[in-house]
Design an enzyme around this catalytic site. Structure first.
Site, PDB file in Angstrom:
ATOM      1  N   ASN A 295      48.273  20.349  41.675  1.00  0.00           N
ATOM      2  CA  ASN A 295      47.751  21.714  41.509  1.00  0.00           C
ATOM      3  C   ASN A 295      48.910  22.672  41.260  1.00  0.00           C
ATOM      4  O   ASN A 295      50.064  22.255  41.210  1.00  0.00           O
ATOM      5  CB  ASN A 295      46.916  22.122  42.728  1.00  0.00           C
ATOM      6  CG  ASN A 295      47.732  22.036  44.004  1.00  0.00           C
ATOM      7  OD1 ASN A 295      48.707  22.740  44.160  1.00  0.00           O
ATOM      8  ND2 ASN A 295      47.347  21.129  44.911  1.00  0.00           N
TER       9      ASN A 295
ATOM     10  N   LYS B 105      51.601   1.985  33.324  1.00  0.00           N
ATOM     11  CA  LYS B 105      51.050   3.174  32.659  1.00  0.00           C
ATOM     12  C   LYS B 105      49.678   2.855  32.049  1.00  0.00           C
ATOM     13  O   LYS B 105      49.516   1.837  31.363  1.00  0.00           O
ATOM     14  CB  LYS B 105      52.031   3.618  31.572  1.00  0.00           C
ATOM     15  CG  LYS B 105      51.657   4.921  30.948  1.00  0.00           C
ATOM     16  CD  LYS B 105      52.664   5.303  29.881  1.00  0.00           C
ATOM     17  CE  LYS B 105      52.105   6.477  29.100  1.00  0.00           C
ATOM     18  NZ  LYS B 105      52.756   6.631  27.797  1.00  0.00           N
TER      19      LYS B 105
ATOM     20  N   ASP C 159      42.482  15.103  55.988  1.00  0.00           N
ATOM     21  CA  ASP C 159      42.678  16.544  56.221  1.00  0.00           C
ATOM     22  C   ASP C 159      43.770  16.689  57.288  1.00  0.00           C
ATOM     23  O   ASP C 159      43.521  16.527  58.489  1.00  0.00           O
ATOM     24  CB  ASP C 159      41.362  17.201  56.665  1.00  0.00           C
ATOM     25  CG  ASP C 159      41.499  18.705  56.665  1.00  0.00           C
ATOM     26  OD1 ASP C 159      42.571  19.217  57.087  1.00  0.00           O
ATOM     27  OD2 ASP C 159      40.558  19.388  56.242  1.00  0.00           O
TER      28      ASP C 159
HETATM   29  N1  CTP Z   1      44.600  21.072  54.197  1.00  0.00           N
HETATM   30  C1  CTP Z   1      45.164  19.924  54.736  1.00  0.00           C
HETATM   31  N2  CTP Z   1      44.803  18.703  54.261  1.00  0.00           N
HETATM   32  C2  CTP Z   1      43.897  18.593  53.268  1.00  0.00           C
HETATM   33  C3  CTP Z   1      43.300  19.758  52.703  1.00  0.00           C
HETATM   34  C4  CTP Z   1      43.704  20.990  53.194  1.00  0.00           C
HETATM   35  O1  CTP Z   1      46.015  20.027  55.632  1.00  0.00           O
HETATM   36  N3  CTP Z   1      43.564  17.384  52.821  1.00  0.00           N
HETATM   37  C5  CTP Z   1      44.976  22.385  54.751  1.00  0.00           C
HETATM   38  C6  CTP Z   1      45.768  23.277  53.835  1.00  0.00           C
HETATM   39  O2  CTP Z   1      47.157  23.094  54.045  1.00  0.00           O
HETATM   40  C7  CTP Z   1      45.311  24.663  54.267  1.00  0.00           C
HETATM   41  C8  CTP Z   1      43.889  24.452  54.726  1.00  0.00           C
HETATM   42  O3  CTP Z   1      43.761  23.045  54.988  1.00  0.00           O
HETATM   43  O4  CTP Z   1      46.027  25.121  55.390  1.00  0.00           O
HETATM   44  C9  CTP Z   1      42.790  24.880  53.798  1.00  0.00           C
HETATM   45  O5  CTP Z   1      42.930  24.285  52.576  1.00  0.00           O
HETATM   46  P1  CTP Z   1      41.836  24.550  51.443  1.00  0.00           P
HETATM   47  O6  CTP Z   1      42.191  23.676  50.278  1.00  0.00           O
HETATM   48  O7  CTP Z   1      41.668  26.016  51.204  1.00  0.00           O
HETATM   49  O8  CTP Z   1      40.549  24.095  52.121  1.00  0.00           O
HETATM   50  P2  CTP Z   1      39.878  22.709  52.245  1.00  0.00           P
HETATM   51  O9  CTP Z   1      39.854  22.360  53.694  1.00  0.00           O
HETATM   52  O10 CTP Z   1      40.529  21.700  51.353  1.00  0.00           O
HETATM   53  O11 CTP Z   1      38.393  23.036  51.751  1.00  0.00           O
HETATM   54  P3  CTP Z   1      37.820  23.371  50.285  1.00  0.00           P
HETATM   55  O12 CTP Z   1      38.778  22.724  49.294  1.00  0.00           O
HETATM   56  O13 CTP Z   1      36.480  22.755  50.330  1.00  0.00           O
HETATM   57  O14 CTP Z   1      37.786  24.861  50.177  1.00  0.00           O
END
Ligand code: CTP
Length: 402
Positions: free
Chosen positions: A210, A289, A306
């Site tokens: 990203n 690849k 997460d």
């Molecule tokens: N985060 C994490 N591990 C993941 C996804 C997210 O530690 N696999 C943490 C990010 O570092 C951030 C928070 O969760 O502090 C929120 O990330 P975000 O991408 O906004 O939310 P998600 O939990 O991924 O939910 P969504 O993508 O559905 O909005």
């Protein structure tokens, strides 16, 4: 506000119309009881006279690197050692470029290079010059080197343009100065921070990732270290240099980031998840690849762990802070994440056409806890990181002393 009385401050002035504000900066620092040594570049003297600054600071202005009479008194290394703080205001694009490349081509750049005192730069320039990628690259380098960048503010410019590039007001610069080097709010605490994107490999040359630049996470790490914490920064791939004085662990994927976080989970006091962790990874990562044999391909993706939720649900959990970047229903979505992941705090930024923090130097953050909501405002990532760390520090102490 912590005192600047008896602090020794070098005020560097470079060439720019905002140099007229440096006179007020020097006067206000003197009012606070600080000792001020002004160092000017040649270009600065085209905008304001050394005599004015000598009269305000009560000290002869220094402007020449190889000045035999001055070097026998307070030479450039002595100035660098004398300073408790160094503030360059205004900092021109040219000076920023020279500092970022480590040049010692005049007295001010040499003092900046030689000093171990904290350095604050208040950039001032035309908005086009500020936005140019060369300047942004130099700013990122200086931030990664631990230099604090304050401003610039946006608005109408002397040249008639409108945009970012105005030097902050002297009162705002002084308020940054009082925070830097006077802040011991996280003394003795161990803080682990994740930053940047993750890189989920499809094959040896491709990945899902990203736009995260890592700037916010690195600024938070620098602010936590400035507040006295022992900081570990676990970073996905970014173009930034590891900040000095910080334990740095580079990782690629979400799995690797989790493994690095798990090393600290029992010992860290505060965890801040700033990383934009990929939510999905390819089910398979090919060892060779992938060739384009057909017109379309279907990727099977599986969830990544997460990391933030794992930390928050750990039995011996640290004070846990998350970030949320949201395009819709920012506050309700962030509240849901706070609740579902079991966090102490979440910093939310709305992503829309007026605020796209990815890659930018600025952001707008709102901080949400179970009981309150604070708008930290729109500011540079450096300033927001300092505000965030100060909020985290007092809440973390409240929790532990309760
Ligand atoms: N985060 C994490 N591990 C993941 C996804 C997210 O530690 N696999 C943490 C990010 O570092 C951030 C928070 O969760 O502090 C929120 O990330 P975000 O991408 O906004 O939310 P998600 O939990 O991924 O939910 P969504 O993508 O559905 O909005």
């Amino acid at each position: 506000m912590p005192s600047l009385a008896d602090k020794k401050i070098v005020v560097g002035i470079t060439g720019g119309i905002a140099a007229y504000k440096s006179a007020e900066l020097v006067r206000r620092l003197m009012d606070h009881g600080a000792g001020v040594q002004v160092v000017m570049t040649d270009a600065a003297k085209a905008f304001i006279t050394p005599l004015t600054l000598q009269a305000l600071s009560g000290r002869p202005v220094r402007d020449t690197l190889l000045d035999s009479s001055a070097e026998s008194g307070m030479g450039h290394i002595e100035i660098a050692r004398w300073a408790d703080h160094l503030v360059v205001a205004p900092a021109s694009a040219d000076f920023i470029a020279r500092l970022a490349s480590g040049m010692a081509s005049d007295l001010l750049a040499t003092v900046c290079l030689a000093t171990s005192a904290p350095i604050i730069l208040a950039p001032a320039m035309n908005q086009g010059m500020w936005r140019k990628s060369a300047t942004q690259r130099n700013i990122a380098t200086l931030m990664a080197d631990g230099i604090t960048i304050v401003g610039p503010a946006s608005g109408e410019q002397a040249c008639g343009d409108v945009g970012p590039g105005r030097m902050l007001e002297p009162s705002e610069i002084i308020s940054h100065l009082t925070r830097t080097g006077n802040n011991h709010s996280l003394d003795g605490a161990s803080v682990t921070i994740t930053a940047g994107p993750t890189w989920e490999a499809l094959d040896p040359v491709r990945a899902l990732s990203n736009h995260s630049s890592g700037k916010m996470g690195y600024a938070v790490a620098i602010a936590a270290a400035a507040a006295g914490a022992a900081v570990t920064l676990i970073s996905g791939p970014t173009a930034l240099n590891p900040p000095p004085g910080i334990q740095y662990r580079p990782v690629q994927s979400a799995e690797e980031m989790l493994a690095a976080v798990e090393q600290d989970i029992d010992t860290c006091n505060v965890f801040i998840g700033v990383a934009a962790v990929a939510d999905y990874r390819p089910l398979r990562s090919e060892t060779s690849k992938i060739k384009k044999h057909s017109d379309s391909v279907t990727l099977e993706l599986v969830r990544t762990p997460d990391i933030l939720a794992r930390v928050a649900q750990h039995t011996k959990r640290p004070f846990t802070v998350g970030f949320a970047a949201e395009t819709d229903r920012a506050i309700p979505n962030a509240r849901e994440k706070l609740h579902n992941k079991g966090l102490d705090l979440i910093a939310v930024n709305q992503v829309d056409e007026t605020n796209n923090p990815f890659g930018s130097e600025e952001n707008h953050l709102i901080l949400i806890s179970k009981t309150d909501e604070i708008d930290l405002g729109r500011d540079s990532k450096t300033v927001l990181a300092e505000k965030l760390i100060s909020e985290i520090a007092h809440r973390y102490h409240d929790e532990y002393s309760a």
